[in-house]
Design an enzyme around this catalytic site. Structure first.
Site, PDB file in Angstrom:
ATOM      1  N   ASP A  63     -54.791 -22.846 -29.290  1.00 51.17           N
ATOM      2  CA  ASP A  63     -55.135 -23.378 -27.996  1.00 51.17           C
ATOM      3  C   ASP A  63     -54.041 -23.179 -26.961  1.00 51.17           C
ATOM      4  OD1 ASP A  63     -56.607 -24.782 -25.508  1.00 51.17           O
ATOM      5  OD2 ASP A  63     -57.840 -25.082 -27.187  1.00 51.17           O
ATOM      6  N   HIS A  97     -55.774 -28.303 -22.083  1.00 53.40           N
ATOM      7  CA  HIS A  97     -57.070 -27.860 -22.990  1.00 53.40           C
ATOM      8  C   HIS A  97     -56.902 -28.143 -24.276  1.00 53.40           C
ATOM      9  CE1 HIS A  97     -60.185 -25.356 -24.878  1.00 53.40           C
ATOM     10  NE2 HIS A  97     -60.779 -25.792 -23.824  1.00 53.40           N
ATOM     11  N   ASN A 197     -69.110 -20.400 -22.378  1.00 54.27           N
ATOM     12  CA  ASN A 197     -69.836 -21.158 -21.394  1.00 54.27           C
ATOM     13  C   ASN A 197     -70.463 -20.338 -20.226  1.00 54.27           C
ATOM     14  OD1 ASN A 197     -68.810 -23.395 -22.833  1.00 54.27           O
ATOM     15  ND2 ASN A 197     -66.946 -23.762 -21.231  1.00 54.27           N
ATOM     16  N   SER A 264     -66.240 -26.001 -25.888  1.00 46.00           N
ATOM     17  CA  SER A 264     -65.099 -26.155 -26.620  1.00 46.00           C
ATOM     18  C   SER A 264     -64.871 -27.685 -27.252  1.00 46.00           C
ATOM     19  CB  SER A 264     -63.829 -26.161 -25.539  1.00 46.00           C
ATOM     20  OG  SER A 264     -63.275 -24.985 -25.264  1.00 46.00           O
TER      21      SER A 264
END
Length: 395
Positions: A63, A97, A197, A264
């Site tokens: 990430d 994130h 998404n 996520s």
């Protein structure tokens, strides 16, 4: 991060990264635990943590890095890697994130019922930092994102579960990425990735790496168990998990928190479930862990038959995944998702997926039985040479 750029296949974070800029703030820290509805739905305190908390399992988070000074993550974040070119140990996160994903997996809270608790609070996090822009894009249209290097690093540094809350259609044609996934599967690692998404805008398919055979592809649901409107659907989807109005750790300050919607977050919860199972049943292969999660998934609230393109095999359930399951534990050790067909079709340049039955030698060590075979072969060769020499002397 505009819809048109997403539809063109550029790499994007699978979760609503921009929503993480909205912070709950330090004053709300004591309320964060009450806002973690997924833990209540899973009955974590009574049905999960008395059985397993993920101890002894390392979960890699590929990430934006992880902010190791967050008060609910102290002591949980191992020294990791960085393929972004910034030369850090992964414990730096300018976006936030990765920090939020780490909190959902292995946060331990602080004080008396304060702060974020992860679903596997005793698991360790191995951060592997990638180059991510502020609007959530990674890499390029060719899929050259550093993903393959990141995944190989995670596998080679002891991760038994890899959380990949990132996605891009461009990885489909990236031979190095495909080879890295096969490498991870062959090393007995559970791979978990977000479906995306877009909500199937303009027919958008499941993102990669989630669509790679062997990877657990995760979609998002709300508190009622309904599919989140922007959760990508398709035949590759494996499981769904909480991904709406999710509270977690933030990178802004040690006592800061944020919230988000996205696949996520759902992916992080499924990675945590995999860690719980691997901790409780360390002898199981990655394939058996995946099978436990699949066969124990809760039925969709709409009564639809599973597997389907919206729920996959159903809603991931940590307590059911941890329950005794001799049929799975005594069954095949192979990854059940290796035979999954890619809806977009694998590129002609893609090599075949190697069906690996992971065993105790999956870590790369030479199996003990192979030494025995080698010794027998060597003995036979030696005896053969002796016989030939004696015959030569007689002649």
């Amino acid at each position: 991060m505009t819809t048109s750029r997403l539809v063109r296949g550029m790499a994007v974070l699978a979760a609503g990264t921009l929503l993480w800029a909205l912070s709950a703030g330090p004053a709300a820290a004591d309320n964060v635990r009450d806002q973690q509805w997924a833990l209540k739905a899973y009955e974590a305190e009574s049905k999960v943590w008395p059985i397993s908390q993920g101890e002894g399992v390392t979960v890699a988070v590929i990430d934006s890095g992880v902010y190791a000074d967050q008060q609910d993550l102290t002591g949980q974040i191992l020294s990791g890697g960085d393929v972004s070119g910034a030369h850090t140990d992964g414990r730096v996160d300018s976006m936030g994130h990765g920090t939020s994903m780490a909190g959902l997996i292995a946060g331990h809270g602080h004080g008396d019922q304060a702060g974020v608790m992860g679903l596997a609070p005793k698991a360790k996090i191995l951060p592997v930092r990638m180059a991510l822009t502020e609007d959530g894009e990674i890499g390029s249209a060719t899929g050259d994102t550093g993903f393959a290097d990141a995944l190989r690093y995670a596998v080679d540094h002891g991760a038994k579960v890899v959380n990949m809350s990132i996605g891009t259609g461009a990885l489909r044609a990236n031979a190095d990425a495909r080879a890295a996934v096969n490498y991870a599967v062959s090393r007995d690692v559970v791979l978990v990735a977000a479906t995306g998404n877009l909500g199937n805008i303009a027919g958008a398919p499941i993102d990669y790496p989630a669509a790679f055979p062997g990877v657990v592809a995760v979609g998002a649901i709300d508190q009622q168990g309904n599919i989140w409107a922007r959760s990508d659907c398709g035949p590759e989807i494996t499981l769904v998990a909480p991904g709406v109005d999710i509270r977690s750790t933030s990178n802004k300050a040690p006592d800061d928190y944020g919230y988000a919607d996205g696949t996520s977050d759902a992916t992080a919860y499924v990675s945590a479930i995999a860690a719980l199972v691997r901790s409780k049943y360390p002898a199981l292969s990655a394939g058996q862990v995946i099978n436990r999660m699949i066969t124990s998934a809760a039925a969709p609230p709409d009564g639809s038959k599973v597997p389907n393109d919206r729920y996959g095999y159903g809603i991931a359930s940590p307590s059911k995944a941890l329950a005794p399951n001799p049929a799975v534990d005594n069954g095949s050790r192979a990854n059940p998702l290796l035979g999954r067909v890619e809806s977009q079709g694998a590129p002609e340049t893609a090599g075949p997926v190697v069906p690996v039955v992971a065993g105790k030698a999956a870590s790369g060590a030479v199996p003990v039985w192979l030494y025995g075979v080698g010794a027998v072969v060597a003995l036979m060769v030696t005896l053969g040479v002796v016989v030939l020499v004696r015959r030569a002397r007689l002649r």
